[in-house]
Design a protein around this motif. Sequence first.
Motif, mmCIF file in Angstrom:
data_model
loop_
_atom_site.group_PDB
_atom_site.id
_atom_site.type_symbol
_atom_site.label_atom_id
_atom_site.label_comp_id
_atom_site.label_asym_id
_atom_site.label_seq_id
_atom_site.Cartn_x
_atom_site.Cartn_y
_atom_site.Cartn_z
ATOM 1 N N GLY A 57 10.772 32.101 -16.817
ATOM 2 C CA GLY A 57 10.866 32.096 -18.270
ATOM 3 C C GLY A 57 9.472 31.978 -18.865
ATOM 4 O O GLY A 57 8.563 31.446 -18.220
ATOM 5 N N VAL A 58 9.290 32.536 -20.082
ATOM 6 C CA VAL A 58 7.979 32.504 -20.741
ATOM 7 C C VAL A 58 8.125 31.953 -22.155
ATOM 8 O O VAL A 58 9.013 32.383 -22.910
ATOM 9 C CB VAL A 58 7.354 33.915 -20.809
ATOM 10 C CG1 VAL A 58 6.091 33.915 -21.668
ATOM 11 C CG2 VAL A 58 7.044 34.449 -19.410
ATOM 12 N N ALA A 59 7.271 30.996 -22.504
ATOM 13 C CA ALA A 59 7.244 30.473 -23.873
ATOM 14 C C ALA A 59 5.962 30.920 -24.570
ATOM 15 O O ALA A 59 4.879 30.823 -23.991
ATOM 16 C CB ALA A 59 7.305 28.950 -23.843
ATOM 17 N N GLY A 101 4.333 42.447 -27.316
ATOM 18 C CA GLY A 101 4.056 42.973 -25.979
ATOM 19 C C GLY A 101 5.200 42.686 -25.016
ATOM 20 O O GLY A 101 5.701 43.586 -24.335
ATOM 21 N N PHE A 102 5.650 41.436 -24.973
ATOM 22 C CA PHE A 102 6.749 41.055 -24.067
ATOM 23 C C PHE A 102 8.042 41.789 -24.427
ATOM 24 O O PHE A 102 8.807 42.167 -23.538
ATOM 25 C CB PHE A 102 6.980 39.537 -24.106
ATOM 26 C CG PHE A 102 6.058 38.764 -23.203
ATOM 27 C CD1 PHE A 102 4.855 38.262 -23.671
ATOM 28 C CD2 PHE A 102 6.391 38.544 -21.868
ATOM 29 C CE1 PHE A 102 4.001 37.544 -22.836
ATOM 30 C CE2 PHE A 102 5.545 37.830 -21.025
ATOM 31 C CZ PHE A 102 4.341 37.334 -21.507
ATOM 32 N N PHE A 111 10.894 41.986 -21.346
ATOM 33 C CA PHE A 111 10.979 40.713 -20.633
ATOM 34 C C PHE A 111 12.098 39.915 -21.291
ATOM 35 O O PHE A 111 12.153 39.796 -22.512
ATOM 36 C CB PHE A 111 9.648 39.959 -20.740
ATOM 37 C CG PHE A 111 9.621 38.703 -19.910
ATOM 38 C CD1 PHE A 111 9.130 38.732 -18.613
ATOM 39 C CD2 PHE A 111 10.111 37.502 -20.412
ATOM 40 C CE1 PHE A 111 9.117 37.579 -17.834
ATOM 41 C CE2 PHE A 111 10.110 36.352 -19.636
ATOM 42 C CZ PHE A 111 9.611 36.388 -18.347
ATOM 43 N N GLU A 112 13.002 39.335 -20.497
ATOM 44 C CA GLU A 112 14.222 38.778 -21.094
ATOM 45 C C GLU A 112 14.180 37.282 -21.406
ATOM 46 O O GLU A 112 14.586 36.862 -22.475
ATOM 47 C CB GLU A 112 15.424 39.110 -20.211
ATOM 48 C CG GLU A 112 15.766 40.600 -20.329
ATOM 49 C CD GLU A 112 16.969 41.008 -19.513
ATOM 50 O OE1 GLU A 112 17.530 40.155 -18.798
ATOM 51 O OE2 GLU A 112 17.335 42.196 -19.591
ATOM 52 N N LEU A 117 10.705 37.654 -34.605
ATOM 53 C CA LEU A 117 11.027 38.982 -34.048
ATOM 54 C C LEU A 117 12.315 38.936 -33.223
ATOM 55 O O LEU A 117 12.413 39.554 -32.160
ATOM 56 C CB LEU A 117 9.873 39.512 -33.183
ATOM 57 C CG LEU A 117 8.522 39.745 -33.868
ATOM 58 C CD1 LEU A 117 7.468 40.161 -32.836
ATOM 59 C CD2 LEU A 117 8.615 40.812 -34.953
ATOM 60 N N GLY A 118 13.281 38.166 -33.703
ATOM 61 C CA GLY A 118 14.572 38.099 -33.018
ATOM 62 C C GLY A 118 14.605 37.150 -31.831
ATOM 63 O O GLY A 118 15.625 37.037 -31.149
ATOM 64 N N VAL A 119 13.501 36.459 -31.571
ATOM 65 C CA VAL A 119 13.462 35.523 -30.435
ATOM 66 C C VAL A 119 13.608 34.097 -30.979
ATOM 67 O O VAL A 119 12.917 33.706 -31.920
ATOM 68 C CB VAL A 119 12.134 35.664 -29.658
ATOM 69 C CG1 VAL A 119 12.038 34.619 -28.549
ATOM 70 C CG2 VAL A 119 12.006 37.078 -29.090
#
Lengths: 451, 451
Positions: free
Chosen positions: A17-19, A37-38, A43-44, A57-59
Amino acid sequence: MNRGIVAELEPIFYPRGVAIVGASNREGNFGRFFLEGFLQMEFEKLYVVHPREQEVLGVKAYPTVKDIPAEVDLAVVVSPQDTVPGVVGECAEKGVKGVVIFTAGFGEQGDQGRRLEREILNIAHRGHTRIIGPNCQGIYCPASRVTHFSGLSRESGTVAMISHSGSLSAILPMAAIAQGIRFSKVVSSGNECDLNAVDFLEYFGQDPETKMIIAYLEGVKDGRRFCQLARSISKEKPIIVWKGGTTERGARAAASHTGALSGSNRVWKAVLAQTGIISAQSAEELLDYLQAFYYLPIPKGKRVAIVSGPGGPAVATSDACIEAGLELAELSQGTRRRIAEIIPPVGTSTDNPVDLGMGSGFAPQWYTDSIKAVGEDEGVDLLLIIGGSWLPNFGDMVVEAVKEVNKPAALVSMGLMLMVPTKGIAIYPDGRRAAMALGKLVEHARFKASD
Amino acid sequence: MNRGIVAELEPIFYPRGVAIVGASNREGNFGRFFLEGFLQMEFEKLYVVHPREQEVLGVKAYPTVKDIPAEVDLAVVVSPQDTVPGVVGECAEKGVKGVVIFTAGFGEQGDQGRRLEREILNIAHRGHTRIIGPNCQGIYCPASRVTHFSGLSRESGTVAMISHSGSLSAILPMAAIAQGIRFSKVVSSGNECDLNAVDFLEYFGQDPETKMIIAYLEGVKDGRRFCQLARSISKEKPIIVWKGGTTERGARAAASHTGALSGSNRVWKAVLAQTGIISAQSAEELLDYLQAFYYLPIPKGKRVAIVSGPGGPAVATSDACIEAGLELAELSQGTRRRIAEIIPPVGTSTDNPVDLGMGSGFAPQWYTDSIKAVGEDEGVDLLLIIGGSWLPNFGDMVVEAVKEVNKPAALVSMGLMLMVPTKGIAIYPDGRRAAMALGKLVEHARFKASD
């Protein structure tokens, strides 16, 4: 600290996972830029950390890293300098494996910044968290969909890059990608308060995805270990380095750029001689040499045959080959007789450089037949082809001829033809650049063969 | 023979009529190729000479030059080698001022060819006819609509070129024309059995249309006169020379290319030091330097200011500037304060190289304001701008800012922006190439200022 470099870095390059810490909805926010970029990479397991945002951006956004209800192996931090120690502390508690600190204003600004770097490092080590940066762009690893810039390829390849410049860690891969080259991993390591270029060199040396390594370096923190590693890795994987800060003024600029101590040019030259590193003097040279190593086989010797339509470039490129450490092959009588049957007797030459004459512009088979003739000569190790026919299928015909020959070949397009490099043939706009690139292949072959 | 070089060459470059001798309707015939060029240029007083053709590409054909019922000042001869003495004899009788002999197979093939050249020369001199070639491409002079290749511009300009390579006499102008550069006159002089590079240098030195001279040379026939002329012309008009045959193998290739004696590299280096000639080592360097001389004013000193968004290229280009003989300007405190008001305090530098930081990609005015700040600093003689904004009007904004400053400026596009050079700003894909080109301007300025 580096005994298990692969074990330490693998989860950072292939994170569960990426924060993105500090991403916001504000236009021009750098966290948004990383997030874009992600998202492009699809990248999920992506999370935003921001004290006030609900979603970017929807995250989905969380107030702190610790609030994320999932594993996070990589955090990218763009939040203001004074928040960084706190964020790193939370990452350490959460068990984050690697923190990319994009935020600048640390060691490159002097003693106070260096103290802050040491403080951050102490906090990180409480939780076995490694730091990349600060003042860096972070990592790109298309196989895991991790990225540090928008617009890079999702296809994975065999080239790894280490960069002391964030912008070059994107600009150079983008330029190479446009030539069909693909990357395994890229890292921009910034001020290197923890992980440094030597750590990444060691990792890429062991990484099975990586077959060659390019680097833009300003200073190297552990010179002895760098030399030992570079020398042993170079035997298997070519390492091409563009070094910044080789003059006093360049070094002064490097110090304010990444806080690096560039070392003297004299020392750097000794390093090159010792390690087999291929030295590039500019972005363009780095890309030229990369193209040769990426697309061409390693030559068996240094004897080059030049096949050219235009006569002047054949003469001047002969000079450039000699200056690049190549030797002009002496063609066998049999080869010269073969060529004499291909081209007219006047306005041409069967001696090396083979001059096909003006008529070759209309006769692509003069090129391909001559390429096969010199390519099959046992006294020829490399081919350098200049100019070409204006006919549209010329490129395909040359690629086919070179494939049959199976020796490293460079084609000089003289800026008139639009051809892309492909397996077996590198493309350059200028004869001197082609000669220098082939010269570097020979230099590497010689180093590989040495004890 | 060269007392009235302008009087002798002017009618050849501005002919009242042109005959293409040997043009035929056969596909691939080189005379047709010349004819196509002249027709594209809309040259009107055009005649074909051929023993059997009635008309080629709509142009009336005559059996011999003498049958043409009009003045002919220039003949271009592509007919077979054994017909050339006869054709030259007819030209001499007709009073043709200059004969371009495209046909090859003369001095470049050995003693017999050299004897044939002497025979032709004797015949020509009976009628005060001068020879260009043999084994050459001839002349291009857009003001008179004379050409030696298809696809060149009909617009006239200020650059003259002398070439010992026919192909380069077309390839290099084509590449330069694509950068907006325009030519006054080009000559490909081949084996030079009569008129040689030194004659053309003298002519271009006196030609009011010509403001700078570029050349690809293999050997120079009259070294002493060449040096004297080059030294005096260089004071007014920059001369940029790419020399082929500087190594033993290159010289061997040159001998079979144009029969030239290339001379040693040591002698050539002495010539460069003495004459103020700007030396280029490849086609690309020649075009790079030409671009700088064509578009930029001559600098007052050697102190360069670098303005860059990306940090790594700023560091490495600082090195390249030093290596190119430039000095990095020490910016005044006033200039640094001005810049500090333009850019953020972190991730940037107000020291030279000025590092605008990552944010500059979104903020083109950081570039333009900084360009004005350093450009107005009295301690700055030249500007080198690296990278830029992704915004579409960036190019126009930079051109405008540079115009206000009125100091020579080069922009490094890092291969990412498509910009064309224009008055006041040269464009390079690589920082090192920009630095080297600016270095050549400084070298020329120093030569001009010397006794």
